[in-house]
Design an enzyme around this catalytic site. Structure first.
Site, PDB file in Angstrom:
ATOM      1  N   PRO A 224       7.798  -0.947   7.014  1.00 45.95           N
ATOM      2  CA  PRO A 224       7.325  -2.298   8.103  1.00 45.95           C
ATOM      3  C   PRO A 224       6.431  -3.269   8.073  1.00 45.95           C
ATOM      4  O   PRO A 224       5.653  -2.181   7.721  1.00 45.95           O
ATOM      5  CB  PRO A 224       8.032  -0.985   9.192  1.00 45.95           C
ATOM      6  CG  PRO A 224       7.706   0.157   8.857  1.00 45.95           C
ATOM      7  CD  PRO A 224       7.777   0.505   7.277  1.00 45.95           C
ATOM      8  N   ASN A 225       6.513  -4.062   8.834  1.00 46.30           N
ATOM      9  CA  ASN A 225       5.368  -4.679   9.373  1.00 46.30           C
ATOM     10  C   ASN A 225       4.442  -5.339   6.490  1.00 46.30           C
ATOM     11  O   ASN A 225       3.690  -6.332   6.633  1.00 46.30           O
ATOM     12  CB  ASN A 225       3.756  -4.547   9.656  1.00 46.30           C
ATOM     13  CG  ASN A 225       4.592  -4.165  10.664  1.00 46.30           C
ATOM     14  OD1 ASN A 225       5.161  -4.963  11.872  1.00 46.30           O
ATOM     15  ND2 ASN A 225       4.439  -3.156  11.438  1.00 46.30           N
TER      16      ASN A 225
ATOM     17  N   ARG B   2      -1.900 -10.180   7.984  1.00 42.77           N
ATOM     18  CA  ARG B   2      -1.607  -9.138   8.769  1.00 42.77           C
ATOM     19  C   ARG B   2      -2.917  -8.259   8.286  1.00 42.77           C
ATOM     20  O   ARG B   2      -3.260  -7.626   6.752  1.00 42.77           O
ATOM     21  CB  ARG B   2      -0.371  -8.314   8.341  1.00 42.77           C
ATOM     22  CG  ARG B   2      -0.823  -6.304   8.880  1.00 42.77           C
ATOM     23  CD  ARG B   2       0.512  -5.982   8.517  1.00 42.77           C
ATOM     24  NE  ARG B   2       0.348  -4.692   9.301  1.00 42.77           N
ATOM     25  CZ  ARG B   2       0.707  -3.547   8.677  1.00 42.77           C
ATOM     26  NH1 ARG B   2       1.581  -3.413   7.189  1.00 42.77           N
ATOM     27  NH2 ARG B   2       0.933  -2.711   8.903  1.00 42.77           N
TER      28      ARG B   2
ATOM     29  N   TYR C 225      -5.917  -5.169   4.392  1.00 43.27           N
ATOM     30  CA  TYR C 225      -4.464  -5.054   3.302  1.00 43.27           C
ATOM     31  C   TYR C 225      -4.830  -6.123   2.326  1.00 43.27           C
ATOM     32  O   TYR C 225      -3.901  -5.851   2.179  1.00 43.27           O
ATOM     33  CB  TYR C 225      -3.499  -5.090   3.845  1.00 43.27           C
ATOM     34  CG  TYR C 225      -3.200  -4.081   5.829  1.00 43.27           C
ATOM     35  CD1 TYR C 225      -3.112  -3.108   4.743  1.00 43.27           C
ATOM     36  CD2 TYR C 225      -3.175  -4.312   6.795  1.00 43.27           C
ATOM     37  CE1 TYR C 225      -3.276  -1.494   5.395  1.00 43.27           C
ATOM     38  CE2 TYR C 225      -2.449  -3.164   7.549  1.00 43.27           C
ATOM     39  CZ  TYR C 225      -2.848  -1.812   6.891  1.00 43.27           C
ATOM     40  OH  TYR C 225      -2.084  -0.926   8.028  1.00 43.27           O
TER      41      TYR C 225
ATOM     42  N   ASN D  15       5.675   2.319  -0.743  1.00 46.13           N
ATOM     43  CA  ASN D  15       5.313   1.693   0.210  1.00 46.13           C
ATOM     44  C   ASN D  15       5.371   2.193   1.597  1.00 46.13           C
ATOM     45  O   ASN D  15       6.570   1.613   2.252  1.00 46.13           O
ATOM     46  CB  ASN D  15       4.475   0.952   0.105  1.00 46.13           C
ATOM     47  CG  ASN D  15       3.199   1.627   1.689  1.00 46.13           C
ATOM     48  OD1 ASN D  15       3.017   1.458   2.514  1.00 46.13           O
ATOM     49  ND2 ASN D  15       1.838  -0.166   1.029  1.00 46.13           N
TER      50      ASN D  15
ATOM     51  N   ALA E  27       4.010   2.686   8.021  1.00 50.67           N
ATOM     52  CA  ALA E  27       4.240   3.491   8.906  1.00 50.67           C
ATOM     53  C   ALA E  27       5.216   4.599   9.328  1.00 50.67           C
ATOM     54  O   ALA E  27       4.429   5.122   9.831  1.00 50.67           O
ATOM     55  CB  ALA E  27       4.327   2.452  10.603  1.00 50.67           C
TER      56      ALA E  27
ATOM     57  N   GLU F 193       4.278   8.270  -4.133  1.00 53.97           N
ATOM     58  CA  GLU F 193       3.867   6.896  -2.482  1.00 53.97           C
ATOM     59  C   GLU F 193       2.751   6.365  -2.909  1.00 53.97           C
ATOM     60  O   GLU F 193       1.581   6.753  -3.363  1.00 53.97           O
ATOM     61  CB  GLU F 193       3.461   8.250  -1.337  1.00 53.97           C
ATOM     62  CG  GLU F 193       2.627   7.973   0.011  1.00 53.97           C
ATOM     63  CD  GLU F 193       2.960   8.872   0.481  1.00 53.97           C
ATOM     64  OE1 GLU F 193       3.116  10.320  -0.031  1.00 53.97           O
ATOM     65  OE2 GLU F 193       2.630   8.935   1.770  1.00 53.97           O
TER      66      GLU F 193
ATOM     67  N   HIS G 261       0.246   3.279  -0.859  1.00 55.00           N
ATOM     68  CA  HIS G 261      -0.971   2.593  -0.379  1.00 55.00           C
ATOM     69  C   HIS G 261      -2.327   1.688   0.117  1.00 55.00           C
ATOM     70  O   HIS G 261      -2.952   2.077  -1.782  1.00 55.00           O
ATOM     71  CB  HIS G 261      -1.028   3.459   0.602  1.00 55.00           C
ATOM     72  CG  HIS G 261      -0.447   4.752   2.035  1.00 55.00           C
ATOM     73  ND1 HIS G 261       0.968   4.286   2.955  1.00 55.00           N
ATOM     74  CD2 HIS G 261       0.140   5.848   1.222  1.00 55.00           C
ATOM     75  CE1 HIS G 261       1.797   5.636   2.991  1.00 55.00           C
ATOM     76  NE2 HIS G 261       0.979   6.167   2.341  1.00 55.00           N
TER      77      HIS G 261
ATOM     78  N   ARG H 246      -8.241   6.971   7.216  1.00 56.03           N
ATOM     79  CA  ARG H 246      -8.919   6.210   8.508  1.00 56.03           C
ATOM     80  C   ARG H 246      -8.471   6.536  10.236  1.00 56.03           C
ATOM     81  O   ARG H 246      -9.094   7.437  10.085  1.00 56.03           O
ATOM     82  CB  ARG H 246      -7.737   4.162   8.465  1.00 56.03           C
ATOM     83  CG  ARG H 246      -6.958   3.963   7.272  1.00 56.03           C
ATOM     84  CD  ARG H 246      -6.823   2.766   6.645  1.00 56.03           C
ATOM     85  NE  ARG H 246      -6.221   2.350   7.880  1.00 56.03           N
ATOM     86  CZ  ARG H 246      -4.981   1.258   8.485  1.00 56.03           C
ATOM     87  NH1 ARG H 246      -4.506   1.409   7.488  1.00 56.03           N
ATOM     88  NH2 ARG H 246      -4.620   0.728   9.015  1.00 56.03           N
TER      89      ARG H 246
HETATM   90  C1  DQA Z   1       0.361   1.471   4.792  1.00 59.59           C
HETATM   91  C2  DQA Z   1      -0.784   2.210   5.771  1.00 59.59           C
HETATM   92  C3  DQA Z   1      -0.118   2.709   6.612  1.00 59.59           C
HETATM   93  O1  DQA Z   1      -1.018   3.900   7.871  1.00 59.59           O
HETATM   94  C4  DQA Z   1       0.037   1.860   7.698  1.00 59.59           C
HETATM   95  O2  DQA Z   1       1.054   1.402   8.642  1.00 59.59           O
HETATM   96  C5  DQA Z   1       0.998   0.460   6.869  1.00 59.59           C
HETATM   97  C6  DQA Z   1      -0.268   0.476   5.859  1.00 59.59           C
HETATM   98  C7  DQA Z   1      -0.685   0.780   3.481  1.00 59.59           C
HETATM   99  O3  DQA Z   1      -0.020   0.551   2.535  1.00 59.59           O
HETATM  100  O4  DQA Z   1      -2.540   1.212   3.322  1.00 59.59           O
HETATM  101  O5  DQA Z   1       1.946  -0.178   7.324  1.00 59.59           O
HETATM  102  O6  DQA Z   1       0.806   2.106   3.970  1.00 59.59           O
END
Ligand code: DQA
Length: 144
Positions: A9-10, A17, A22, A73, A76, A97, A99, A106
């Site tokens: 998501p997002n 964003r 990011y 990725n 959240a 995994e 990010h 964080r």
């Molecule tokens: C994320 C880190 C997560 O905590 C966050 O909710 C994201 C992006 C990252 O790529 O840094 O949406 O996965």
């Protein structure tokens, strides 16, 4: 070899964003770069994004037999989703995994990953490079 990239998501909002966290690069830019790397390496790939947990679960389930490696990725859902963890365990497709940000540096709620223990490894904190490093790791996984 076929690699499945999944984005949670997002991540469709990358570029606009919180660019200070990011970066300015969009998800489409990252996909384009990965497609170049895949063509150079002679492998195929799928690149998908969803804001829906269940859709990500379904895609993981369907990866069995079709993809050699999953790079995810989970955004959240990383921090909350038992369903994603169970799906990764169930399919037995090696999963990496990733990010963009360093989740361990964080807020405390981001330090825990529900999926880390069922993934082969984690790459976090390198911005868009996290995707390209994961691509390299996926190639290594298959040749090892
Ligand atoms: C994320 C880190 C997560 O905590 C966050 O909710 C994201 C992006 C990252 O790529 O840094 O949406 O996965």
């Amino acid at each position: 070899m076929n690699i499945l990239f999944l984005n949670g998501p997002n991540l469709n909002l990358l570029g606009q964003r919180q660019p200070e966290i990011y970066g300015q690069t969009t998800l489409a830019d990252i996909e384009a770069k990965l497609r170049e790397l895949a063509a150079e390496a002679g492998v195929t790939m799928d690149f998908r994004q969803s804001n829906h947990e269940g859709e990500l679960v379904t895609w993981i389930q369907q990866a069995h037999g079709k993809f050699a490696v999953i790079v995810i990725n989970a955004a959240a859902y990383t921090h909350t989703s038992v369903a994603l963890r169970d799906a990764i365990s169930a399919v037995a497709v090696p999963t990496i995994e990733i990010h963009l940000s360093n989740i361990h540096a964080r807020e405390e709620f981001r330090h825990q990953s529900m999926i880390a223990a069922v993934c082969r490894g984690q790459i976090a904190g390198f911005g868009e490079q996290s995707y390209y490093l994961a691509f390299k790791a996926a190639l290594q996984l298959k040749s090892s």
